[in-house]
Every structure is written in structure tokens, then in C-alpha cells.
Design a protein around this motif. Structure first.
Motif, PDB file in Angstrom:
ATOM      1  N   MET A   1       0.846  -1.201   0.000  1.00 20.56           N
ATOM      2  CA  MET A   1       0.000   0.000   0.000  1.00 20.56           C
ATOM      3  C   MET A   1       0.882   1.251   0.000  1.00 20.56           C
ATOM      4  O   MET A   1       1.727   1.411   0.866  1.00 20.56           O
ATOM      5  N   GLY A   2       0.665   2.108  -0.985  1.00 18.98           N
ATOM      6  CA  GLY A   2       1.436   3.349  -1.040  1.00 18.98           C
ATOM      7  C   GLY A   2       0.514   4.548  -1.221  1.00 18.98           C
ATOM      8  O   GLY A   2      -0.708   4.393  -1.297  1.00 18.98           O
ATOM      9  N   ILE A   3       1.126   5.738  -1.286  1.00 18.20           N
ATOM     10  CA  ILE A   3       0.352   6.984  -1.399  1.00 18.20           C
ATOM     11  C   ILE A   3      -0.559   6.957  -2.630  1.00 18.20           C
ATOM     12  O   ILE A   3      -1.678   7.462  -2.591  1.00 18.20           O
ATOM     13  N   PHE A   4      -0.080   6.341  -3.732  1.00 20.86           N
ATOM     14  CA  PHE A   4      -0.883   6.365  -4.965  1.00 20.86           C
ATOM     15  C   PHE A   4      -1.985   5.309  -4.977  1.00 20.86           C
ATOM     16  O   PHE A   4      -2.807   5.287  -5.885  1.00 20.86           O
ATOM     17  N   ILE A   6      -3.794   5.344  -2.222  1.00 20.47           N
ATOM     18  CA  ILE A   6      -4.738   6.179  -1.462  1.00 20.47           C
ATOM     19  C   ILE A   6      -5.278   7.294  -2.366  1.00 20.47           C
ATOM     20  O   ILE A   6      -6.490   7.491  -2.449  1.00 20.47           O
ATOM     21  N   ILE A   7      -4.364   8.042  -3.025  1.00 16.21           N
ATOM     22  CA  ILE A   7      -4.772   9.062  -4.007  1.00 16.21           C
ATOM     23  C   ILE A   7      -4.776   8.348  -5.353  1.00 16.21           C
ATOM     24  O   ILE A   7      -3.900   8.522  -6.194  1.00 16.21           O
ATOM     25  N   GLY A   8      -5.758   7.514  -5.579  1.00 18.08           N
ATOM     26  CA  GLY A   8      -5.821   6.700  -6.776  1.00 18.08           C
ATOM     27  C   GLY A   8      -6.602   5.436  -6.482  1.00 18.08           C
ATOM     28  O   GLY A   8      -6.970   5.210  -5.331  1.00 18.08           O
ATOM     29  N   PRO A   9      -6.898   4.613  -7.448  1.00 23.13           N
ATOM     30  CA  PRO A   9      -6.494   4.752  -8.850  1.00 23.13           C
ATOM     31  C   PRO A   9      -7.323   5.800  -9.602  1.00 23.13           C
ATOM     32  O   PRO A   9      -8.358   6.234  -9.112  1.00 23.13           O
ATOM     33  N   VAL A  10      -6.794   6.169 -10.794  1.00 25.12           N
ATOM     34  CA  VAL A  10      -7.605   6.930 -11.741  1.00 25.12           C
ATOM     35  C   VAL A  10      -8.556   5.935 -12.392  1.00 25.12           C
ATOM     36  O   VAL A  10      -8.120   4.886 -12.856  1.00 25.12           O
ATOM     37  N   MET A  11      -9.836   6.238 -12.359  1.00 24.91           N
ATOM     38  CA  MET A  11     -10.816   5.253 -12.840  1.00 24.91           C
ATOM     39  C   MET A  11     -12.098   5.945 -13.286  1.00 24.91           C
ATOM     40  O   MET A  11     -12.336   7.099 -12.954  1.00 24.91           O
ATOM     41  N   VAL A  12     -12.882   5.222 -14.039  1.00 21.93           N
ATOM     42  CA  VAL A  12     -14.222   5.675 -14.365  1.00 21.93           C
ATOM     43  C   VAL A  12     -15.145   5.168 -13.264  1.00 21.93           C
ATOM     44  O   VAL A  12     -15.064   4.002 -12.878  1.00 21.93           O
ATOM     45  N   SER A  16     -14.957   1.371  -7.174  1.00 19.49           N
ATOM     46  CA  SER A  16     -13.701   0.661  -7.456  1.00 19.49           C
ATOM     47  C   SER A  16     -13.951  -0.848  -7.496  1.00 19.49           C
ATOM     48  O   SER A  16     -13.353  -1.553  -8.302  1.00 19.49           O
ATOM     49  N   ASP A  71      -9.725   3.377 -16.610  1.00 20.02           N
ATOM     50  CA  ASP A  71      -9.940   4.827 -16.699  1.00 20.02           C
ATOM     51  C   ASP A  71     -10.383   5.252 -18.103  1.00 20.02           C
ATOM     52  O   ASP A  71     -10.338   6.426 -18.438  1.00 20.02           O
ATOM     53  N   GLY A 221      -4.874   2.327 -15.285  1.00 20.11           N
ATOM     54  CA  GLY A 221      -5.173   3.710 -15.630  1.00 20.11           C
ATOM     55  C   GLY A 221      -4.144   4.671 -15.082  1.00 20.11           C
ATOM     56  O   GLY A 221      -3.240   4.266 -14.361  1.00 20.11           O
ATOM     57  N   GLY A 222      -4.263   5.952 -15.494  1.00 17.40           N
ATOM     58  CA  GLY A 222      -3.477   7.124 -15.061  1.00 17.40           C
ATOM     59  C   GLY A 222      -2.213   6.763 -14.342  1.00 17.40           C
ATOM     60  O   GLY A 222      -1.621   7.478 -13.616  1.00 17.40           O
TER      61      GLY A 222
END
Lengths: 222, 295
Positions: A1-4, A6-12, A16, A71, A221-222
Motif C-alpha cells: 500500500m502506497g500513497i498512490f 490512497i490518491i488513486g487509482p484513476v478510474m471511471v 472501485s 480509466d 489507468g493514469g
């Protein structure tokens, strides 16, 4: 588990589990099949069946089968795109038994090939593939994965690991499953790096190997 | 109180020892863990911020309508109200509300968003951080740092409690997003790591026990409007901390308590759609004209 994570994923949106995870399950099945399916029967289980329509789960599964990432803004139009491309698809509600509430069984066909994959969306867009053609597996799409089908016999694992070892490929996990002693077997190998075409070719040319399939690492994604 | 690794207190101690902001500690930790250079990680964060910005703009520019009919362009409606001079506390406050609604509506309508920390709570961080930054004239560089602070606080909550509505109720989703935003706003405005801690504690204490009761099991009602509440809560708590107010509880203790409360919330109030607003009969169906609204 990392910061991205938490602030992520980029998704439609919107979910999730129901949307991003469903796209990744579809994408895994498509890559395992090796080409765009001609027909698909999608069996929705549990919460996928109960709240899938509002979450766009059927669209997300189709989008994955059509080769989209979680995404991709084309996901809401997946039904139309599938019809345009001539994909013959059908949804049904199924009971897959005591599995995760967000689960689906995909029965795919393409040319002469048929494939059945069952998987769960386990949260945060992460997935767990638990059945391939009746063989119990445990795969999450995080690693490049090679699946080998062959008649169960002594030495099969050694032959495969020798080829991988000679190519300098590190194995993350390896699990072999079989229907019965001396019956049909399926080996799932998760690797740290993507194998070259040469390595896959060498595996395909091993004696008695019925089928060698490869699923690259799934994007997010992203 | 524990100072074990992964607590906010442990990150704060490192920040104070090194004389740097919390965001630096989180960024360096991420660089160590991922093996990527800090500049690469900052560029990746900027990419995610730009996806968030597009989602803010999208729901304001065009009314969003969801497949269920429960979401009907409220962000755009709020934007028109502000443009017409209707704002109660001034446009900055109302735009924060509108931005949170916008991102959450775009999510509900299958638009592109950044789950932060979850898709259901995706409106809180962009609304709070972008709107305050705009109001105060902060640039992207400062915003990128603030998002690392937010992400780091999220990691702590994930470790000590939960970020999942199914596990901990809405306090774990919108509440966590609100706490992440509150702490990030404090750093954005030049507050100290101790003030970040106070803001996080305030924000989570304000939503303690908040249930997750999605109507029809969808992240639409009441979720979208709770994103607005989360953004407003974040701004209020950041402001209290920056003004010098102190929480009587450490943030880590409040986070752990949130986790304990979440585990004791009955299952029907944890994303199962079997309690709370989720089982209330819907009203206003005759006039909605949205087809399957009542189905």
C-alpha cells in the motif's frame, strides 16, 4: 500500500469494486483468451447481480473484454461498442456458491477456442481469479502470468522452470493443479518480468504441452 | 499513546526532527518504498490532480444524470445559484460545496475520477484543496505537497482503522477523506505538523459513527451530498487548527477509535443498503420524470 493507492487509482466511476475491478476481470479474461472474444456469456453473482446495473458493472465487464482500461471514458458506451464489433453477449444471474459477493463467471468463445474464467472483485479495484476452465487457481493480475495446460506427468514443472531459469526469469509464485493423478493439469506461473516471445515459444514446444497462455500485468489507468 | 511505526505521531516526530513539513516525510517514504525519484512521484501526483480538475469542471459545466435517476445535475444547479449571487456565505464557500458535488456526481455517472481514498468519497479532496488554494493564491507546487500530506494521512488511517464503508461506515470513507483534506489544508496554509494532527482529530471526531446507507446500493444518495459535507468539515477543521485550537485527543487515538466504532456499527449500516436512508421510501417520484427512479 502506497500513497498512490490512497490518491488513486484513476478510474471511471462509480465504484472501485463494481466498476474498476469489473473492467480488470474482463481485461484478464480477454488477455487469457488471447484475442477479442466472438461470444460471451457473463454470469453475475451476489452483489454484482443485485446492484451491478446501477454501478455499470455489465458495461465495465464488457469494456474489459473489449480491451479497455479502468480509466477509459469509453466504458459507459461499452454495450454499443460491443454490438458494433459484433460481440455476441448475454448476461445472466448465477449462484457461484460460497464465493466473494462481487463475483462473475465469464464463458468466452473465439474461433475454435473456448474459455471459462471465474473471478471476484475484492476491493479497491483489486481482483482474484479463482477458476480457469474448472481448475482452481489464485491469481490477481498483478504479475505477468503464464498458464500451461498439459497431461499430468513427472518432470513437467522441472522442464518449465528450467526454461525460465535459463532465460533469467524469476518466478514469484508457481502452482500446479490437476483433475486427477495422471489426468489433465494446469500450471500457473507468476513472474517478476514479462517473458520474451522466445521464452513463450520454448514453453509451447515442450513435449506434451497442450496449450500455453500468457496474461501480461494488468494496467490500472493514469 | 503509541509512537509505533505508521502512526501520525511517528511521521510527525520525523518531520520535527528533520525540520521539514509532513509532506516531505511522506514523499521520501514513498520514494524509498517505490524506488522512484521524488520528482517522478511529484509529476505523477500532478497528473492525478489534473484528472480531479477535469472532474470538478465537468459536473459544473453540464448537468450529470445517473442511470438510476437519483442524480439529476445538482452541481450545475448549485453553480447557477452562485452565479446568480445566491451564495449564503460568499462564493468561495459555495464553490467548495459545488466542486465536491460535481466530482461525486461525475463519479456516480461513470465519469473519470481519482478514487481518494475511495470512489464514493472522491469529491472531498479536490473540492477542499483546489478551492482553498484558489482563494489563497497557492500554486501547483504547494498543492502537490498538500496531496502527499493527504495521502500520507490516508495511509495512517488505513493502517490504524479502515478506509472502507463496508468495514467502518461512511465515517471511514467521507470521514477519512475529510480528515485527509483537513490535515492537507493546514500544511497548505503553512501550519505546523502538530496543527495537522489537531485538524485530523477534529475532522474525524466530527463524523464519529457516521453510517454507510447507500440507496439502492449505489454511491449516489446520500453519498454525493456527504461529499459536500466532508469538504466543508475539512475547511472548518483546518481553520480551527490554524487559529490555534487544540484537540484534547491525539489524531492517532481518534483514528483508532473510529476503527473501533466502525466495527461496532451494525452490519445493516455498513454499505449493505439494509438500513438507514437506504430503506426509506423515495418521495417526489411523480414529478421527477426519470423513468426508473422508483423501480
Amino acid at each position: 500500500m502506497g500513497i498512490f493507492d490512497i490518491i488513486g487509482p484513476v478510474m471511471v466511476g462509480p465504484s472501485s469494486s463494481h466498476t474498476a475491478g469489473a473492467v480488470r476481470i474482463g481485461a484478464f479474461a480477454r488477455k487469457l483468451l488471447g484475442e477479442e472474444p466472438a461470444s460471451a456469456v457473463l454470469g453475475l453473482h451476489g452483489s454484482f447481480a443485485a446492484t451491478g446495473e446501477g454501478h455499470g458493472t455489465p458495461l465495465a465487464l464488457l469494456a474489459g473484454l473489449l480491451g479497455m482500461d479502468p480509466d477509459d471514458e469509453g466504458i459507459p458506451a461499452a454495450r454499443e461498442i460491443a454490438l458494433e464489433r459484433g460481440l455476441d453477449f448475454r448476461f445472466e444471474d448465477v449462484d457461484l456458491g460460497d464465493v466473494h459477493p462481487n463475483s462473475v463467471r465469464l464463458q468466452l468463445a473465439s474461433g475454435g477456442t473456448e474459455l471459462t474464467v471465474s473471478a471476484s472483485s475484492v476491493g479497491g479495484g483489486r481482483i482474484r481469479v479463482f477458476d480457469i476452465d474448472g481448475f482452481q487457481v489464485d491469481l490477481d493480475g498483478v504479475y505477468p502470468t503464464v498458464l500451461l495446460a498439459y497431461p499430468d506427468r513427472a518432470g513437467a514443472v522441472a522442464m518449465v522452470t528450467t526454461i525460465l531459469s535459463n532465460a533469467g526469469m524469476n518466478i514469484a509464485t508457481l502452482k500446479a493443479h490437476r483433475t486427477s493423478r495422471g489426468g489433465q493439469a494446469l500450471m500457473a506461473v507468476e513472474l517478476d518480468h514479462t517473458p520474451t516471445a522466445g521464452v513463450l515459444n520454448a514453453l509451447r514446444h515442450l513435449p506434451h504441452m497442450d496449450q500455453v497462455r500468457f496474461v501480461p500485468r494488468l494496467g490500472f489507468g493514469g | 499513546m503509541t509512537h509505533a511505526q505508521g502512526t501520525l505521531a511517528s511521521y510527525r516526530a520525523e518531520a520535527e526532527e528533520r525540520g521539514v513539513a509532513l509532506s516531505r516525510v511522506f514523499l521520501d517514504g514513498e520514494a524509498r518504498q517505490s524506488g522512484k525519484r521524488p520528482e517522478v512521484l511529484e509529476a505523477l501526483m500532478l497528473d492525478r490532480m489534473n484528472v480531479m480538475r477535469q472532474a470538478v469542471a465537468r459536473g459544473l459545466a453540464k448537468p450529470q444524470h445517473s442511470r438510476s435517476g437519483l442524480i439529476r445535475g445538482d452541481a450545475a444547479r448549485m453553480d447557477r445559484w452562485i452565479e446568480g449571487g445566491g451564495s449564503l456565505l460568499g462564493p468561495a464557500f459555495s464553490r467548495l460545496v459545488a466542486a465536491a458535488l460535481s466530482v461525486a456526481e461525475v463519479n456516480a455517472c461513470m465519469g473519470r475520477i481519482v478514487a481518494s481514498p475511495t470512489a464514493g468519497a472522491c469529491g472531498v479532496l479536490p473540492a477542499a484543496l483546489f478551492r482553498v488554494a484558489e482563494e489563497k493564491g497557492c500554486g501547483d507546487e504547494a498543492l502537490v505537497r498538500a496531496f502527499f500530506t493527504a495521502g500520507g494521512i490516508g495511509l495512517v488511517i488505513e493502517k490504524l482503522a479502515s478506509l472502507s464503508g463496508a468495514e467502518g461506515g461512511c465515517q471511514a470513507e467521507v470521514g477519512s477523506a475529510s480528515a485527509m483534506a483537513a490535515g492537507a489544508l493546514v500544511e497548505l496554509m503553512g501550519g505546523t505538523p502538530v496543527q495537522v494532527d489537531h485538524a485530523v482529530a477534529f475532522a474525524l471526531a466530527n463524523v464519529m459513527g457516521l453510517i454507510c446507507d447507500p440507496v439502492k446500493g449505489l454511491v449516489e444518495v446520500p453519498c454525493v451530498k456527504r461529499n459536500a459535507m466532508g469538504a466543508v468539515n475539512a475547511a472548518a477543521c483546518a481553520e480551527m487548527a490554524l487559529a490555534g485550537m487544540e484537540s484534547v485527543f491525539a489524531a492517532d487515538a481518534v483514528i483508532e477509535t473510529m476503527g473501533k466504532v466502525g466495527r461496532r456499527i451494525p452490519e445493516e449500516y455498513r454499505e449493505t443498503a439494509r438500513g438507514g436512508l437506504a430503506v426509506l421510501p423515495l418521495s417526489g417520484c411523480e414529478s421527477c420524470g426519470q423513468g426508473n427512479f422508483c423501480s
